[in-house]
Write a protein that holds these residues in place. Structure first.
Motif, short mmCIF file in Angstrom:
data_model
loop_
_atom_site.label_atom_id
_atom_site.label_comp_id
_atom_site.label_asym_id
_atom_site.label_seq_id
_atom_site.Cartn_x
_atom_site.Cartn_y
_atom_site.Cartn_z
N VAL A 222 25.22 -9.03 41.70
CA VAL A 222 24.34 -8.25 42.26
C VAL A 222 25.55 -6.59 43.13
CG1 VAL A 222 23.37 -8.14 44.48
CG2 VAL A 222 22.63 -9.65 43.03
N PHE A 223 26.67 -7.09 42.97
CA PHE A 223 27.32 -5.63 43.65
C PHE A 223 27.74 -5.00 42.13
CE2 PHE A 223 32.02 -4.97 43.50
CZ PHE A 223 32.23 -4.22 44.89
N ALA A 224 27.97 -5.89 41.38
CA ALA A 224 28.26 -4.32 40.32
C ALA A 224 27.13 -3.78 40.19
CB ALA A 224 28.71 -5.45 39.25
N HIS A 225 26.22 -4.43 39.95
CA HIS A 225 24.25 -3.33 40.12
C HIS A 225 24.26 -2.49 41.33
CE1 HIS A 225 20.31 -2.69 39.40
NE2 HIS A 225 19.99 -3.43 41.02
N LEU A 280 25.39 -9.98 29.66
CA LEU A 280 25.55 -9.04 28.45
C LEU A 280 24.91 -7.89 28.12
CD1 LEU A 280 27.45 -9.16 26.16
CD2 LEU A 280 25.77 -9.92 24.93
N LEU A 281 23.57 -7.65 29.03
CA LEU A 281 23.28 -6.35 28.24
C LEU A 281 23.69 -5.44 29.91
CD1 LEU A 281 19.50 -7.97 28.35
CD2 LEU A 281 20.79 -6.71 26.63
N ILE A 282 23.78 -5.67 30.30
CA ILE A 282 24.13 -5.14 31.51
C ILE A 282 25.55 -4.46 31.13
CG2 ILE A 282 23.87 -4.41 34.72
CD1 ILE A 282 22.16 -6.89 35.35
N ALA A 283 26.41 -5.89 31.15
CA ALA A 283 28.06 -4.64 30.80
C ALA A 283 28.00 -3.75 29.19
CB ALA A 283 28.87 -6.26 30.44
N VAL A 284 26.86 -4.44 28.44
CA VAL A 284 27.14 -3.09 27.72
C VAL A 284 26.71 -2.19 27.88
CG1 VAL A 284 25.82 -2.77 25.48
CG2 VAL A 284 27.00 -5.07 25.56
N ALA A 285 25.23 -2.05 28.91
CA ALA A 285 24.83 -0.39 29.36
C ALA A 285 25.74 -0.18 30.32
CB ALA A 285 23.32 -0.75 30.39
N GLY A 286 26.43 -0.75 30.82
CA GLY A 286 27.81 0.33 31.83
C GLY A 286 28.90 0.93 30.49
N GLY A 287 29.39 0.38 29.62
CA GLY A 287 29.91 0.28 28.77
C GLY A 287 29.39 1.62 27.98
N VAL A 288 28.03 1.72 27.91
CA VAL A 288 27.99 3.07 27.12
C VAL A 288 27.69 4.58 28.31
CG1 VAL A 288 25.97 4.13 26.61
CG2 VAL A 288 26.56 1.35 25.31
N LEU A 289 27.44 3.89 29.59
CA LEU A 289 27.01 5.18 30.78
C LEU A 289 28.53 4.90 30.60
CD1 LEU A 289 24.54 3.43 32.68
CD2 LEU A 289 24.31 5.53 31.35
N ALA A 290 29.38 4.68 30.34
CA ALA A 290 31.43 5.26 31.21
C ALA A 290 31.44 5.51 29.46
CB ALA A 290 31.82 3.97 31.06
N VAL A 367 31.75 -1.86 36.52
CA VAL A 367 30.24 -2.26 36.40
C VAL A 367 30.75 -3.81 35.40
CG1 VAL A 367 28.47 -3.24 35.90
CG2 VAL A 367 27.88 -1.25 36.53
N LEU A 368 30.94 -2.82 34.19
CA LEU A 368 31.86 -3.60 33.08
C LEU A 368 32.38 -4.59 34.20
CD1 LEU A 368 31.82 -3.84 29.84
CD2 LEU A 368 33.19 -1.82 29.98
N ILE A 369 33.55 -3.54 34.16
CA ILE A 369 35.49 -4.78 34.35
C ILE A 369 34.50 -5.79 35.32
CG2 ILE A 369 36.63 -4.53 36.16
CD1 ILE A 369 37.58 -1.85 35.92
N LEU A 370 33.22 -5.14 36.01
CA LEU A 370 33.11 -6.71 37.50
C LEU A 370 32.25 -7.59 36.48
CD1 LEU A 370 31.84 -4.37 40.07
CD2 LEU A 370 33.89 -6.27 40.48
N LEU A 371 32.16 -7.59 35.59
CA LEU A 371 30.81 -8.66 34.78
C LEU A 371 31.40 -9.14 34.21
CD1 LEU A 371 27.64 -6.55 33.83
CD2 LEU A 371 28.29 -8.09 36.14
N ILE A 372 32.65 -9.52 34.06
CA ILE A 372 33.75 -10.11 33.22
C ILE A 372 33.70 -11.17 33.86
CG2 ILE A 372 35.80 -10.37 32.07
CD1 ILE A 372 35.90 -7.37 31.34
#
Length: 393
Positions: A222-225, A280-290, A367-372
């Motif tokens: 939730v923090f990442a989101h 996984l989906l939110i991590a990928v989304a963060g990577g694309v936005l970055a 977001v990407l870093i926190l979801l690891i």
């Protein structure tokens, strides 16, 4: 008697879901209104983002002690009092032009919302027969993702077309309607004041296998989101899409609703896989936005992935906490709600710091870093916490 009915009392449960919807929406409503709110209040966008933080702090600091202090109150009276206080706080927020007063009103709204949240899951459970209690809770708590899916885009649209104050006044109006709905459709139950020492402590609940992993995943997830969601308007402005904020949030909402439906259909069979997929989906989304979001089409694709990952997450996490907690499920759920709002508060603070210090591109990277570590905990908790199959309720 209701407990022997084979059907859920949907009208009453939908009233509870509406309470969840209104309180959840009001918490994150400033996310789509930051520039206008900040301008009228005479503060920066990052300072305006703290209206999300202070709301969450109101819930975090008072939910558990207030729910304990009001344990003996009749449930409907307590819910009515909480929602009435919520309406007053939202009205003050809408009418205030003084930032400190706005922050006080937002804190008060968080207090009222936390009190309501603390009793809603148990309230829903008492309305349903034993074999449908899980579904009853799911119906009541569906207001969380629906608020983020439809409510925030609608609030943003109202803020753009009229003004941000109208969005908060709309929350007041909906709350007044809800008060009448509760009076006419929601059954009343007595409170309960357990004997001293009979209630499970938070420490003993944390020792139950699986509870700690679920709570750890909840707070970081939730923090990442929240870091990204609170400042999505600022990110879109950076990407040259500031005139598309409402559309982007609507796309996010549509994807979230699809996720809610999918999770509701599959959660009994694939809870672990769904949690892994959401992360996984939110991590990928963060990577694309970055990395790739300068192309609007890719930014929209990332938002779709984000919505698909987020929509069903509240149901997945609350179900996991209830299943892991077992006989101490109520305490586990209360802790989840508290940590959820700690994460909301922390996300608003850290997101504002990142925005000011490192710029908007730092938000999706975080977001990407926190979801690891989130993924690591979910994968590791294969026996307790996020097992392949849920136990039978």
């Amino acid at each position: 008697m209701l407990s022997r009915s084979r059907k859920l009392p949907m009208l009453a449960l939908l009233a509870l879901a509406t309470a969840v919807f209104i309180t959840s929406l009001t918490e994150t409503l400033p996310a789509g209104l930051l520039p206008a709110m900040g301008s009228d209040l005479g503060v920066s966008e990052s300072a305006t983002g703290q209206t999300v933080t202070i709301y969450a702090l109101g819930t975090v600091l008072t939910a558990i002690p207030l729910s304990t202090a009001t344990a003996g109150w009749r449930r409907r009276r307590l819910l009515l009092a909480a929602m009435a206080g919520f309406a007053v706080a939202n009205t003050v927020t809408a009418l205030s032009t003084y930032y400190p007063l706005t922050m006080v009103a937002r804190f008060a709204a968080g207090v009222a919302a936390g009190l309501a949240w603390a009793l809603l899951a148990g309230y829903a459970r008492r309305m349903a027969p034993a074999h449908l209690q899980g579904k009853a809770i799911a119906v009541a708590m569906a207001g969380i993702p629906v608020a983020l899916s439809l409510g925030v885009p609608a609030g943003t649209f109202i803020g753009k077309v009229i003004n941000w104050q109208a969005a908060f006044l709309l929350m007041t109006g909906l709350t007044l309607i809800l008060l009448g709905w509760i009076l006419t459709a929601v059954p009343d139950y007595p409170g309960s004041r357990p004997e001293k020492g009979s209630s499970p402590s938070m420490l003993s609940t944390l020792k139950v296998p699986g509870v700690t992993p679920v709570l750890a995943v909840t707070i970081v997830f939730v923090f990442a989101h929240t870091i990204l969601y609170t400042y999505i308007a600022s990110l879109l402005t950076h990407l040259g899409m500031d005139d598309q904020t409402g559309i982007v949030l609507l796309v996010f909402g549509g994807a979230s609703l699809l996720s809610i439906w999918a999770v509701g259909t599959l959660i009994n069979r694939y809870p672990r896989s769904l949690m892994i997929l959401s992360t996984l989906l939110i991590a990928v989304a963060g990577g694309v936005l970055a990395l790739l979001a300068q192309a609007p089409a890719l930014a929209y694709a990332a938002v779709v992935l984000w919505g698909l990952g987020w929509g069903g997450a509240p149901t997945l996490l609350q179900t996991a906490a209830g299943e892991a907690g077992g006989e101490q499920a109520d305490t586990a759920q209360a802790m989840l709600v508290t940590l959820w709002n700690v994460a909301m508060a922390g996300g608003g603070v850290v997101g504002g710091i990142l925005l000011d210090a490192l710029g908007t591109t730092s938000l999706p990277w975080s977001v990407l870093i926190l979801l690891i570590p989130v993924m690591a905990v979910v994968v590791a908790a294969r026996v307790h916490g996020f097992p392949a199959r849920r136990g039978r309720a």
